[in-house]
Scaffold this active site. Structure first.
Site, PDB file in Angstrom:
ATOM      1  N   LYS A  60       0.813  -1.214   0.000  1.00  0.00           N
ATOM      2  CA  LYS A  60       0.000   0.000   0.000  1.00  0.00           C
ATOM      3  C   LYS A  60       0.848   1.268   0.000  1.00  0.00           C
ATOM      4  CE  LYS A  60      -4.365  -1.902   1.356  1.00  0.00           C
ATOM      5  NZ  LYS A  60      -5.483  -1.953   2.311  1.00  0.00           N
ATOM      6  N   ARG A 104      -3.325  -9.874   5.106  1.00  0.00           N
ATOM      7  CA  ARG A 104      -3.767 -10.038   3.715  1.00  0.00           C
ATOM      8  C   ARG A 104      -2.654  -9.517   2.816  1.00  0.00           C
ATOM      9  NH1 ARG A 104      -6.258  -7.036  -0.321  1.00  0.00           N
ATOM     10  NH2 ARG A 104      -7.922  -8.082  -1.519  1.00  0.00           N
TER      11      ARG A 104
END
Length: 296
Positions: A223, A264
């Site tokens: 991210k 995740r």
């Protein structure tokens, strides 16, 4: 540290932080750019992730990257259901990443065992009743609106306190809608309506999130906040998403040590190793504490 792990009713029990591998059946994911858009390739990739150490496979047919527009229901179903069916038939524990109740229902019928809705049921009023009727575990993620404009919603006076409060309200809505508390997982929604500093603050204060009393899923993989950290200086260009996997594994180790239920990730092997090292350290700490107590 207590070595008992969080449990989610309806899912296997792991003695460490679980690893959820990501299969994006999309042409426009920020992280893999459509590499697994073909269903056959997506199934093969999911099985490869299992072989590399993934405990769950999260299948999604709609990008939730910042600025992404939604796909229609028929297209999402076309992308997701065949992949869920094949992976489940091969023995994988499958999660479906969707904001639509219809997709969740059909995915569960095809073998999915967890519904991972980034909107926590806010995008589709039928979602919570559908999950409650199916008796399926449900991820309540912190979410403030659709991807198309979520960056405008990244305004906080106290990001940790506000995310905790908003997650608590999301849990309350899910329980009021019939989802059993023991089937709820919470997710702070890193990158969703958050700047890099917000994401870092949330990762640094996981105990406050865990105080909500439900297993915690952390989705930091590749991210933007990791890109900002790795860029090193103000105005420096962050590395591409695929060059953030080592940083992702570092976060996996840290959050596993703090008691996260699962991480995740897109690249599984390094995070699978990281959570196992974190578990070994946890066990060693407990053994040392037991020895000290016995000596006393």
């Amino acid at each position: 540290m207590n070595t008992l792990r969080d449990r989610v009713a309806g899912l296997p029990e792991w003695d460490r932080c679980a690893v959820m591998g990501v299969v994006n059946v999309t042409p426009d994911s920020f992280s893999d750019g459509g590499a697994w858009f073909d269903p056959e390739l997506a199934v093969k990739h999911g099985l490869d992730l299992v072989a590399q150490g993934a405990d769950l496979i999260d299948v999604g047919g709609e990008s939730t990257r910042p600025g992404a527009a939604r796909v229609d229901e028929a297209e999402e179903l076309r992308r997701v259901i065949p992949v869920v069916r094949e992976l489940a038939a091969a023995g994988a524990v499958v999660s479906v990443d969707t904001m639509r109740a219809s997709v969740a229902e059909q995915a569960v019928a095809a073998g999915a065992r967890l519904v991972n809705d980034v909107s926590a049921g806010a995008a589709d009023p039928a979602m919570i009743p559908a999950v409650a009727a199916a008796g399926t575990p449900f991820v309540v993620m912190h979410w403030r609106g659709q991807s198309i404009d979520m960056n405008n919603r990244a305004v906080y006076a106290d990001v940790v306190g506000e995310v905790v409060d908003e997650l608590a309200r999301g849990m309350e809505r899910a329980v009021a809608g019939g989802i059993a508390p023991e089937r709820i997982v919470i997710d702070p929604g890193l990158g969703f309506a958050k700047e890099a500093a917000h994401d870092l603050a949330l990762v640094a204060h996981l105990p406050r999130l865990r105080a909500l009393g439900r297993p915690l899923l952390v989705a930091a993989s590749r991210k933007r906040f990791l890109g900002r950290v790795l860029a090193g200086g103000e105005g420096a260009a962050p590395p591409p998403a695929r060059e953030r996997d080592a940083a992702t594994a570092a976060v996996s180790a840290l959050v596993a040590r703090e008691g996260a239920w699962a991480v995740r990730v897109h690249e599984v092997r390094a995070s699978a190793d990281a959570v196992r090292v974190a578990r070994a350290l946890e066990t060693a700490a407990d053994d040392t504490q037991d020895d000290a107590t016995g000596a006393a």
